[in-house]
Motif scaffolding. Structure first.
Motif, short mmCIF file in Angstrom:
data_model
loop_
_atom_site.label_atom_id
_atom_site.label_comp_id
_atom_site.label_asym_id
_atom_site.label_seq_id
_atom_site.Cartn_x
_atom_site.Cartn_y
_atom_site.Cartn_z
N ALA A 110 0.82 -1.21 0.00
CA ALA A 110 0.00 0.00 0.00
C ALA A 110 0.86 1.26 0.00
N GLU A 111 1.95 1.24 0.78
CA GLU A 111 2.83 2.41 0.84
C GLU A 111 3.54 2.64 -0.50
N THR A 112 4.01 1.55 -1.11
CA THR A 112 4.66 1.66 -2.42
C THR A 112 3.67 2.16 -3.46
N PHE A 113 2.46 1.60 -3.41
CA PHE A 113 1.37 1.98 -4.33
C PHE A 113 1.03 3.47 -4.17
N GLY A 114 0.93 3.93 -2.92
CA GLY A 114 0.59 5.33 -2.65
C GLY A 114 1.64 6.30 -3.15
N LYS A 115 2.92 5.88 -3.06
CA LYS A 115 4.02 6.75 -3.49
C LYS A 115 4.22 6.76 -5.01
N VAL A 166 -10.77 -10.39 -2.84
CA VAL A 166 -11.23 -9.14 -3.44
C VAL A 166 -12.73 -9.23 -3.71
N LYS A 167 -13.44 -8.17 -3.39
CA LYS A 167 -14.88 -8.09 -3.67
C LYS A 167 -15.05 -7.61 -5.12
N ASN A 168 -15.42 -8.53 -6.01
CA ASN A 168 -15.48 -8.21 -7.44
C ASN A 168 -16.35 -7.01 -7.75
N ALA A 169 -17.46 -6.89 -7.01
CA ALA A 169 -18.42 -5.80 -7.29
C ALA A 169 -17.82 -4.42 -7.05
N HIS A 170 -16.75 -4.34 -6.26
CA HIS A 170 -16.13 -3.04 -5.97
C HIS A 170 -15.07 -2.65 -7.00
N VAL A 171 -14.62 -3.63 -7.80
CA VAL A 171 -13.63 -3.33 -8.84
C VAL A 171 -14.26 -2.43 -9.89
N GLY A 172 -13.60 -1.31 -10.17
CA GLY A 172 -14.17 -0.35 -11.11
C GLY A 172 -15.06 0.67 -10.44
N GLN A 173 -15.40 0.44 -9.17
CA GLN A 173 -16.23 1.39 -8.42
C GLN A 173 -15.38 2.23 -7.46
N VAL A 174 -14.52 1.55 -6.71
CA VAL A 174 -13.58 2.25 -5.84
C VAL A 174 -12.27 2.38 -6.62
N PRO A 175 -11.78 3.59 -6.86
CA PRO A 175 -10.61 3.77 -7.72
C PRO A 175 -9.34 3.16 -7.14
N GLY A 176 -8.55 2.55 -8.03
CA GLY A 176 -7.23 2.08 -7.65
C GLY A 176 -7.13 0.60 -7.29
N ILE A 177 -8.26 -0.11 -7.20
CA ILE A 177 -8.19 -1.51 -6.77
C ILE A 177 -7.33 -2.34 -7.72
N LEU A 178 -7.60 -2.23 -9.02
CA LEU A 178 -6.83 -3.03 -9.98
C LEU A 178 -5.35 -2.66 -9.95
N GLU A 179 -5.08 -1.39 -9.78
CA GLU A 179 -3.69 -0.93 -9.74
C GLU A 179 -2.97 -1.44 -8.47
N TYR A 180 -3.70 -1.44 -7.36
CA TYR A 180 -3.14 -1.99 -6.11
C TYR A 180 -2.85 -3.48 -6.28
N LEU A 181 -3.78 -4.21 -6.88
CA LEU A 181 -3.60 -5.64 -7.11
C LEU A 181 -2.41 -5.90 -8.04
N THR A 226 1.87 5.98 -7.48
CA THR A 226 0.70 6.25 -8.34
C THR A 226 0.01 7.53 -7.88
N SER A 227 -1.02 7.92 -8.60
CA SER A 227 -1.79 9.12 -8.22
C SER A 227 -2.92 8.78 -7.25
N PHE A 228 -3.06 7.50 -6.89
CA PHE A 228 -4.13 7.09 -5.98
C PHE A 228 -3.73 7.29 -4.52
N LYS A 229 -4.73 7.42 -3.67
CA LYS A 229 -4.46 7.55 -2.24
C LYS A 229 -3.97 6.21 -1.69
N THR A 230 -3.14 6.27 -0.64
CA THR A 230 -2.68 5.05 0.02
C THR A 230 -3.86 4.35 0.68
N PRO A 231 -4.06 3.05 0.43
CA PRO A 231 -5.18 2.33 1.04
C PRO A 231 -5.16 2.38 2.57
#
Length: 343
Positions: free
Chosen positions: A43-48, A286-301, A50-55
């Motif tokens: 999460a920390e690497t992802f936050g630094k 992962v909750k499939n229904a949230h993919v594409g709804q909450v930004p950054g999930i695919l990028e975090y994965l 990308t443009s997404f917030k740290t989970p």
């Protein structure tokens, strides 16, 4: 389904369709305290990078994580839950009952569960049978009858063990580490008694109760989901032992040491090849229904399943993760990529 419930479900679906991203723009993750340091590092690497917030990540224990994760779909519910054991059928059913119908399992690597103590004390050489006799709620007496555990000192279990009080700090019942310790260490020793092993065929429920029940008379101390707290307490009391994941032993190897179990030390190679007897896989869901709804999930994965993270030389190995073989990583990476393709 009642009209009221139908309307409530429709309203929830409408909110989700409108896009949870409008209300929540930060990934929310719950679950295992063992997987927590790995997820936090990603999460920390992802936050630094990308443009997404740290989970936001909460350490709730595997059981607590599934309870929160399976409570429903929508912005108020977590997107991902970490787990130090596989999801149970009862949890899949609870998820489905609450509208969480599709989840994706991602195995992230392996971990060993250790019985550790301060380096101020002597390392322990113990068998799974002895661990069962030390920590189980009920144990066989000389006649083979199950009685409340009478062993107060390690030497009561076996004269070769230290002549000190049994005091073990470990995770609570909601923890996947506790589940895995019960299954791999306690049951691993329990089934070495022929009468109890035979019980598995005649009364599976009783067999599990005997082999998985931890004593409640003070010899085993529920230390909550905070593994760092266990480390602190071990350093304060050289006679105490703690139960936690290999990663915490690895990170605190300057002050604590792992016991040999059935002659095997809790070392990276022994956990990776399965020869250390108390090893287990780690996951997130992962909750499939949230993919594409909450930004950054695919990028975090994508960050988590990149070789630079979970690979043989990845940064998660520095945190104590035992990587999966390359072909196994490829399998789970494909499952993540299928999520992005709308599968």
């Amino acid at each position: 389904m009642s009209i009221k419930k139908t309307l409530a479900v429709a309203a929830l679906a409408s909110v989700l369709a409108a896009g949870a991203a409008e209300a929540r723009d930060q990934i929310r993750i719950v679950g295992s305290s063992t997987v927590y340091p790995f997820a936090t590092s990603v999460a920390e690497t992802f936050g630094k990078s990308t443009s997404f917030k740290t989970p936001v990540i909460e350490s709730t224990g595997s059981g607590g994580g599934f309870k929160l994760f399976c409570a429903g779909v929508g912005e108020e519910h977590p997107d991902i839950t970490n787990a130090s054991r596989a999801v149970k059928q009862s949890e899949i059913e609870r998820c489905a009952k609450n509208g969480v119908e599709k989840i994706t399992e991602v195995k992230v690597g392996y971990d060993g569960i250790v019985l550790a103590n301060s380096k101020q004390g002597k390392p322990l050489e113990i068998t799974r049978k002895q661990i069962f006799l030390a920590l189980a709620k009920d144990v066989p007496n000389a006649e083979g009858k199950l009685v409340p555990n009478p062993n107060q000192k390690w030497s009561d279990v076996d004269p070769s063990l230290p002549d000190i009080k049994i005091e073990v700090l470990g995770p609570p019942p909601t923890s996947g580490t506790r589940d895995a310790f019960a299954e791999l260490a306690l049951e691993g020793g329990c089934k070495q008694f022929d009468d109890i092993k035979a019980m598995k065929k005649t009364d599976k429920k009783k067999y599990k109760a005997v082999c998985h029940s931890v004593r409640e008379d003070g010899a085993y101390i529920d230390a909550g989901e905070n593994d760092n707290l266990i480390i602190q307490k071990l350093n304060a009391n050289p006679d105490a032992f703690g139960v936690f994941g290999f990663s915490f032993l690895d990170q605190n190897s300057d002050s604590v040491q792992g016991s040999l179990i059935d002659g095997k030390a809790p070392e990276f190679e022994a956990i990776a090849d399965g020869s250390y007897p108390v090893s287990r896989p780690l996951f997130f869901y992962v909750k499939n229904a949230h993919v594409g709804q909450v930004p950054g999930i695919l990028e975090y994965l994508a960050e988590f399943t990149a070789d630079k993270a979970w690979g043989d030389e990845g940064y998660l190995t520095d945190k104590g993760l035992i990587p999966m073989p390359a072909e196994e990583r490829a399998k789970y990476k494909a499952a993540v990529e299928a999520l992005g393709a709308g599968s």
